[in-house]
Scaffold this motif. Structure first.
Motif, PDB file in Angstrom:
ATOM      1  N   GLU A  50      37.445  36.983  52.413  1.00  0.00           N
ATOM      2  CA  GLU A  50      37.137  38.014  51.422  1.00  0.00           C
ATOM      3  C   GLU A  50      38.075  39.208  51.542  1.00  0.00           C
ATOM      4  N   GLU A 107      44.136  43.742  45.058  1.00  0.00           N
ATOM      5  CA  GLU A 107      44.621  45.118  44.973  1.00  0.00           C
ATOM      6  C   GLU A 107      46.142  45.174  44.859  1.00  0.00           C
ATOM      7  N   ARG A 125      36.052  43.497  37.656  1.00  0.00           N
ATOM      8  CA  ARG A 125      34.845  44.237  37.287  1.00  0.00           C
ATOM      9  C   ARG A 125      34.390  43.981  35.859  1.00  0.00           C
ATOM     10  N   ASP A 127      41.056  46.175  37.765  1.00  0.00           N
ATOM     11  CA  ASP A 127      40.387  46.605  38.985  1.00  0.00           C
ATOM     12  C   ASP A 127      39.353  45.564  39.418  1.00  0.00           C
ATOM     13  N   PHE A 128      39.224  45.393  40.724  1.00  0.00           N
ATOM     14  CA  PHE A 128      38.252  44.455  41.272  1.00  0.00           C
ATOM     15  C   PHE A 128      37.270  45.212  42.150  1.00  0.00           C
ATOM     16  N   GLY A 129      36.011  44.799  42.117  1.00  0.00           N
ATOM     17  CA  GLY A 129      35.015  45.487  42.936  1.00  0.00           C
ATOM     18  C   GLY A 129      34.390  44.591  43.983  1.00  0.00           C
ATOM     19  N   GLY A 130      34.988  43.428  44.217  1.00  0.00           N
ATOM     20  CA  GLY A 130      34.447  42.529  45.238  1.00  0.00           C
ATOM     21  C   GLY A 130      33.494  41.490  44.684  1.00  0.00           C
ATOM     22  N   GLY A 131      33.390  41.372  43.368  1.00  0.00           N
ATOM     23  CA  GLY A 131      32.536  40.348  42.788  1.00  0.00           C
ATOM     24  C   GLY A 131      33.166  38.973  42.909  1.00  0.00           C
ATOM     25  N   GLY A 132      32.329  37.934  42.835  1.00  0.00           N
ATOM     26  CA  GLY A 132      32.857  36.587  42.938  1.00  0.00           C
ATOM     27  C   GLY A 132      32.080  35.783  43.976  1.00  0.00           C
ATOM     28  N   GLU A 137      37.680  35.389  42.941  1.00  0.00           N
ATOM     29  CA  GLU A 137      37.558  36.840  42.885  1.00  0.00           C
ATOM     30  C   GLU A 137      37.488  37.242  41.416  1.00  0.00           C
ATOM     31  N   GLU A 189      32.351  40.692  35.447  1.00  0.00           N
ATOM     32  CA  GLU A 189      31.202  40.424  36.309  1.00  0.00           C
ATOM     33  C   GLU A 189      29.932  40.116  35.516  1.00  0.00           C
ATOM     34  N   MET A 217      40.693  40.316  48.578  1.00  0.00           N
ATOM     35  CA  MET A 217      40.652  41.685  48.048  1.00  0.00           C
ATOM     36  C   MET A 217      42.048  42.310  48.127  1.00  0.00           C
TER      37      MET A 217
END
Lengths: 295, 194
Positions: free
Chosen positions: A79, A87, A117, A285-290, A114, A120, A83
Motif C-alpha cells: 500500500e 503521488e 478520490r 489526487d488519491f486518498g488511499g481508496g482501493g 488504487e 471512490e 501510494m
C-alpha cells in the motif's frame, strides 16, 4: 595510473553507502504509457490491445487507467508503494481525480487497485476487492496473466464507465487563453509601472519581457520573437505616456497586478497532462481508496 | 516625482506583506485544517463500518463475545471524544484522541486474529467484503495521517522561520499544531523472514 589517495577512502565509502541507501528503497519507475509492464508478465499482443483500449477509455471518459507490474516490492509494503506511485504519477485529471492504478508485484504475488478520490463513489473498496477476488485471482492462480489482466481491466472499465465524460475540445483551451491574458495583463501593468520611473528601463523591460512571455507560453519562431521584441520596446516607451493623464491608475493598477500575479503564474505553468500528445498524469489526487489481494 | 510616489508606496507595501509570510502562514494553516478534516473522515468511516463487522462475526463466532464486546466498547469511547479544529493545537486533547483510536485499532486486530479460527466465517463472501472495506479504511487512515503530519510540519516550520516568526508574534498569533505520534511498538522494525 595514479592510485587513489588514502584520505579519499572515507569519502568513497560514504558515496557507496549513499548509493546503497537509494538502491534499497524502491524507486517509482517512469511512466511509459498505459501499460507499464516492468515485470514482463503480459504478452506483447495483449499489451498492445490493452494500451489501445485504455487510450480509448481516456479519450471518451477522461478517466486515466494505468497498469504497473514490478518484479518485486523489495520488502516495501504494497500500500505504501502504490501510494508512492500514485503521488508520483498523478494519474487522473486535475479536479476530477479520476485515476485508477492496477499494480501487480510478481514475486510477492500481490495485486493492488488504487482508486482516485473522484472514482471512490463508483469503484468502492468493496467493488475493487471483488474484482481482485472473483475476476483476477482465479486466472492468476492458473498462471493466465494475459487473461487476468484483460478481464480485470474490462471489469474495472465497466464499473467506472460513464462516471466522467471527456471535456469538449474547446473547454481546456478557453481556460488557458484566459490565464495567458492574466499573465499578459500583469506584465503590462508592471511595464507601465517601470515605465513611469524611467523610460529607458521601461523600453528595455518591454523589449525583453514581451518576447520571453510569449516564448514561455507558445514557443513561437525567432522572427515572431523579434517582432514582439520591437513591439515590447514601443509599449515600454508609449504605455506610460498613454496612462500619464493622472494618478488614477495607482490603486486600481496595483490591485490588478496582485491578482494577475497569483492567477497568471499558477495556471500558466501548471500545465495539463495530455496537452501535447505525450502521455502523463493529469494531476489527479488519491486518498488511499482501493483494495489489495494475493494470488 | 510626485506622480510615482503613491505607486512606490503601494508596491513596497505589497512586497512587504507578501515577503513577511502573512499570507503563506494562513494558507498553510488552512492546509492543516483541510488535512485534519480528511483524518476525521477516515476515522469516521471506520467507526461506521464496525457495527456491520460485529454483526457478521457474531453470526459465525458465538463464543467470542468478549472480543466483540471490547471492539464495541472501544468504538463508543472513540465516539465520545469530540475533537474540533481548534483542538489540533492542543497536545493533551490530541494524545487522548490518539489513545482512543489506537485502542480501537488493537481491539479490531484482536478480532481479526480470533476470526482465523473460523474457516466458515473467513470463506463467507459477506466477511470478505467487509474485510476489503476495513482494509481500505485502514489504508485511508494511514494516508490521511501521513498527509496531515506533512501539513503540520510545513505549517510549524513556516511559523518558526524568519521573518514569519515576527509577523506571527505581532499580527497573527498562530499556535503550532500537533502531529500524530508513531504508535507505541511501531518504532521497532518488523522482523523480515526469508
Amino acid at each position: 595510473m595514479r592510485t587513489i589517495p588514502k584520505k579519499a577512502f572515507p569519502f568513497f565509502l560514504f558515496l557507496l553507502l549513499f548509493s546503497l541507501e537509494s538502491a534499497l528503497s524502491l524507486e517509482v519507475p517512469p511512466l511509459k504509457g498505459y501499460v507499464n509492464d516492468y515485470a514482463n508478465m503480459i504478452s506483447p499482443r495483449v499489451r498492445a490491445k490493452l494500451e489501445g483500449e485504455l487510450r480509448e477509455f481516456e479519450r471518451t471518459d477522461s478517466t486515466q487507467f494505468v497498469i504497473l507490474t514490478i518484479p518485486s516490492l523489495m520488502g516495501e509494503a504494497l500500500e505504501d508503494y502504490s501510494m508512492k506511485v500514485a503521488e508520483t504519477w498523478k494519474i487522473g485529471q486535475k479536479g476530477k481525480d479520476n485515476g485508477i492504478i492496477l499494480l501487480v508485484a510478481n514475486k510477492e504475488r500481490k495485486i493492488r487497485i488504487e482508486v482516485g478520490r473522484g472514482l471512490e463513489g463508483r469503484l468502492t473498496d468493496l467493488a475493487a476487492g471483488r474484482v481482485i477476488d472473483l475476476v483476477m485471482k482465479p486466472m492468476f492462480k492458473r498462471g493466465d496473466f494475459d487473461g487476468g489482466f484483460t478481464a480485470g481491466v474490462h471489469a474495472l472499465v465497466d464499473i467506472t464507465r460513464g462516471e466522467y465524460k471527456a471535456d469538449a475540445k474547446g473547454v481546456r483551451k478557453k481556460t488557458s487563453v484566459s490565464s495567458y491574458l492574466t499573465t499578459l495583463f500583469f506584465a503590462g501593468v508592471l511595464l507601465l509601472f517601470i515605465g513611469t520611473i524611467s523610460k529607458f528601463l521601461g523600453a528595455v523591460m518591454g523589449a525583453i519581457g514581451l518576447p520571453s512571455i510569449f516564448y514561455l507560453l507558445f514557443a513561437p519562431s525567432l522572427f515572431v520573437l523579434i517582432v514582439l521584441g520591437l513591439l515590447g520596446l514601443l509599449m515600454g516607451i508609449f504605455l506610460p505616456l498613454i496612462f500619464s493623464g493622472g494618478t488614477g491608475y495607482g490603486r486600481g493598477g496595483n490591485g490588478g497586478w496582485f491578482g494577475g500575479f497569483g492567477g497568471g503564474w499558477h495556471t500558466g505553468f501548471g500545465g495539463g497532462g495530455d496537452s501535447f500528445g505525450t502521455f502523463g498524469g493529469g494531476g489527479g489526487d488519491f486518498g488511499g481508496g482501493g483494495a489489495s489481494g494475493e494470488w | 516625482m510626485k506622480r510615482i510616489l503613491p505607486s512606490v508606496f503601494v508596491l513596497t507595501f505589497i512586497i512587504l506583506v507578501s515577503g513577511c509570510g502573512y499570507n503563506t502562514m494562513q494558507m498553510k494553516e488552512e492546509a492543516v485544517f483541510a488535512a485534519w478534516a480528511d483524518v476525521e473522515a477516515a476515522y469516521q468511516r471506520r467507526n461506521d463500518l464496525i457495527p456491520n463487522l460485529v454483526e457478521v462475526v457474531k453470526g459465525y463466532a458465538k463464543h467470542e463475545a468478549e472480543t466483540l464486546k471490547a471492539v464495541v466498547e472501544a468504538r463508543s469511547k472513540v465516539g465520545s471524544i469530540q475533537i474540533s479544529k481548534d483542538m489540533i493545537g492542543d497536545a493533551k486533547a490530541m494524545s487522548q484522541f490518539q489513545a482512543a483510536q489506537s485502542e480501537l485499532q488493537s481491539a479490531l486486530s484482536r478480532l481479526m486474529v480470533v476470526v482465523e479460527r473460523y474457516p466458515d466465517l473467513k470463506a463467507s463472501q459477506n466477511f470478505r467484503d467487509l474485510q476489503h472495506q476495513l482494509e481500505g479504511t485502514e489504508n485511508r487512515i494511514n494516508v490521511a495521517r501521513t498527509r496531515y503530519n506533512k501539513a503540520v510540519q510545513e505549517f510549524n516550520t513556516s511559523i518558526r522561520i524568519f521573518p514569519n516568526n515576527i509577523t506571527n508574534r505581532l499580527l497573527l498569533n498562530l499556535k503550532p499544531k500537533e502531529p500524530f505520534k508513531a504508535e507505541p511498538g511501531a518504532e521497532k522494525a518488523p522482523q523480515v523472514k526469508f
